[in-house]
Write a protein that holds these residues in place. Structure first.
Motif, mmCIF file in Angstrom:
data_model
loop_
_atom_site.group_PDB
_atom_site.id
_atom_site.type_symbol
_atom_site.label_atom_id
_atom_site.label_comp_id
_atom_site.label_asym_id
_atom_site.label_seq_id
_atom_site.Cartn_x
_atom_site.Cartn_y
_atom_site.Cartn_z
ATOM 1 N N MET A 1 78.952 4.132 7.773
ATOM 2 C CA MET A 1 79.510 5.042 6.758
ATOM 3 C C MET A 1 78.702 4.871 5.473
ATOM 4 N N PRO A 2 78.255 5.929 4.898
ATOM 5 C CA PRO A 2 77.451 5.798 3.680
ATOM 6 C C PRO A 2 78.264 5.359 2.473
ATOM 7 N N SER A 3 79.606 5.453 2.559
ATOM 8 C CA SER A 3 80.440 5.131 1.397
ATOM 9 C C SER A 3 81.624 4.314 1.859
ATOM 10 N N GLN A 4 82.255 3.658 0.951
ATOM 11 C CA GLN A 4 83.458 2.896 1.284
ATOM 12 C C GLN A 4 84.703 3.773 1.284
ATOM 13 N N ASN A 5 84.563 5.005 0.825
ATOM 14 C CA ASN A 5 85.698 5.946 0.814
ATOM 15 C C ASN A 5 85.756 6.656 2.155
ATOM 16 N N VAL A 6 86.769 6.340 2.965
ATOM 17 C CA VAL A 6 86.892 6.931 4.306
ATOM 18 C C VAL A 6 88.083 7.897 4.374
ATOM 19 N N SER A 20 100.619 11.509 14.102
ATOM 20 C CA SER A 20 100.250 10.167 13.638
ATOM 21 C C SER A 20 98.737 10.100 13.464
ATOM 22 N N TYR A 21 98.296 9.546 12.322
ATOM 23 C CA TYR A 21 96.881 9.360 12.031
ATOM 24 C C TYR A 21 96.652 7.855 11.762
ATOM 25 N N ARG A 22 95.596 7.252 12.412
ATOM 26 C CA ARG A 22 95.301 5.827 12.253
ATOM 27 C C ARG A 22 93.903 5.641 11.658
ATOM 28 N N CYS A 23 93.822 4.739 10.741
ATOM 29 C CA CYS A 23 92.533 4.412 10.091
ATOM 30 C C CYS A 23 92.175 2.950 10.443
ATOM 31 N N SER A 24 90.998 2.742 10.998
ATOM 32 C CA SER A 24 90.539 1.399 11.377
ATOM 33 C C SER A 24 89.322 1.006 10.534
ATOM 34 N N VAL A 25 89.260 -0.278 10.077
ATOM 35 C CA VAL A 25 88.154 -0.802 9.254
ATOM 36 C C VAL A 25 87.628 -2.105 9.885
ATOM 37 N N ASN A 26 86.316 -2.136 10.127
ATOM 38 C CA ASN A 26 85.667 -3.337 10.663
ATOM 39 C C ASN A 26 84.716 -3.907 9.594
ATOM 40 N N VAL A 27 84.792 -5.225 9.312
ATOM 41 C CA VAL A 27 83.951 -5.877 8.316
ATOM 42 C C VAL A 27 82.884 -6.714 9.057
ATOM 43 N N LYS A 34 80.490 -9.000 13.511
ATOM 44 C CA LYS A 34 81.852 -8.566 13.114
ATOM 45 C C LYS A 34 82.627 -9.757 12.599
ATOM 46 N N ARG A 35 83.049 -9.660 11.375
ATOM 47 C CA ARG A 35 83.775 -10.747 10.776
ATOM 48 C C ARG A 35 85.292 -10.496 10.726
ATOM 49 N N SER A 36 85.704 -9.255 10.544
ATOM 50 C CA SER A 36 87.140 -8.939 10.471
ATOM 51 C C SER A 36 87.383 -7.499 10.923
ATOM 52 N N HIS A 37 88.693 -7.252 11.231
ATOM 53 C CA HIS A 37 89.092 -5.907 11.688
ATOM 54 C C HIS A 37 90.456 -5.601 11.103
ATOM 55 N N SER A 38 90.623 -4.376 10.665
ATOM 56 C CA SER A 38 91.905 -3.951 10.090
ATOM 57 C C SER A 38 92.113 -2.471 10.398
ATOM 58 N N SER A 39 93.427 -2.069 10.613
ATOM 59 C CA SER A 39 93.780 -0.670 10.912
ATOM 60 C C SER A 39 95.113 -0.315 10.274
#
Length: 287
Positions: A1-6, A20-27, A34-39
């Motif tokens: 992603m070119p930006s942190q705004n998703v 239902s809409y789900r947003c997932s973030v991988n660090v 891969k250090r962390s995952h969040s949704s």
């Protein structure tokens, strides 16, 4: 992603976009490890303003009757609330209990002519509103059903009256017929036969002859030898009554019975039945 705004932007939403809409973030680190995952899940509910409702009049708007005004929107999210009011010049807003805000019905009881007018229904929710109207005209005359019922009742009454009149006429004719009217299928009247040995009277009303013959009763017990069974036969003819000779100062002498006759005691012993023979006067009438 070119930006942190998703963020996700939805344009021209439709009711079908709800869900239902789900947003997932991988660090990841600089090495791509891969250090962390969040949704996160988000529920989207698209609200729909009320569609144009339809208004109806239920009942016969006649003086003294009750009617119901109904209002219903085919589509609304969330469910629409309803409000009824009367249009000018006689403005009026209705509330419970005559108004059902959920079902959209308005009950009007004991109608009168001043209640005629235009009634407006408004359906509204959080995102919009819509309305419809119905015209109420209260009539003062009887309805078509009442008129039809009166006509049918009158015809039935006339039919029953005509039937009763015909029945009365038939019964009257039946009572007027003679009781001794001879009918084709009626049996001839029975006549009583004259017994034998009865008196015979001539047509001119005078007694011409009297003849009576009766069998004497059989005596009790067996007959004696040499005894004769007596048989009595009386015959009499109508004769003028005898006139007894009169002499001055002399009393009439009774005539003694003939020596050859039979006495009454002897006749009774033989079982004879006495018969009364009418006499004839000088004028020729019977006595």
């Amino acid at each position: 992603m070119p930006s942190q705004n998703v963020s996700l932007r939805l344009q021209d939403l439709q009711e079908k976009d709800s869900g239902s809409y789900r947003c997932s973030v991988n660090v990841q680190d600089h090495q791509g490890i891969k250090r962390s995952h969040s949704s996160k899940t988000l529920e989207l509910s698209v609200l729909v303003p009320p569609a144009s409702p339809s208004c109806h009049l239920l009942g016969v708007p006649r003086v003294g009757t009750n009617v119901t005004l109904s209002c219903q929107s085919p589509r609304s999210k969330p469910a629409a609330q309803y409000q009824w009011e009367r249009a000018p010049p006689s403005s009026q807003v209705f509330f419970a209990p005559v108004l059902d805000a959920i079902r959209g019905s308005l009950s009007l009881t004991n109608l009168s002519s001043p209640m005629s007018g235009v009634y407006i229904c408004k359906a509204h929710n959080e995102v919009g509103s819509a309305q419809c109207n119905v015209t109420l005209e209260v009539s003062t005359g009887p309805g078509p059903a009442v008129v039809a019922g009166a006509v049918v009742g009158t015809l039935v009454g006339l039919g029953l009256l005509a039937g009763l009149v015909l029945l009365y006429q038939r019964r009257s004719k039946a009572l007027e017929e003679p009781a001794n009217d001879i009918k084709e299928d009626a049996a001839a009247p029975r006549t009583l036969p004259w017994p034998k040995g009865s008196d015979t009277i001539s047509k001119n009303g005078t007694l011409s002859s009297v003849t009576s013959a009766r069998a004497l009763r059989h005596p009790q017990g067996p007959p004696r030898p040499g005894a004769l069974t007596p048989t009595l036969s009386l015959s009499s003819q109508v004769l003028p009554s005898p006139r007894l000779p009169r002499t001055d100062g002399a009393q009439p002498q009774p005539t003694s019975p003939s020596t050859g006759g039979v006495s009454s005691s002897a006749l009774s012993r033989m079982g004879a039945v006495p018969v009364m023979v009418p006499a004839q006067s000088q004028a020729g009438s019977l006595v």
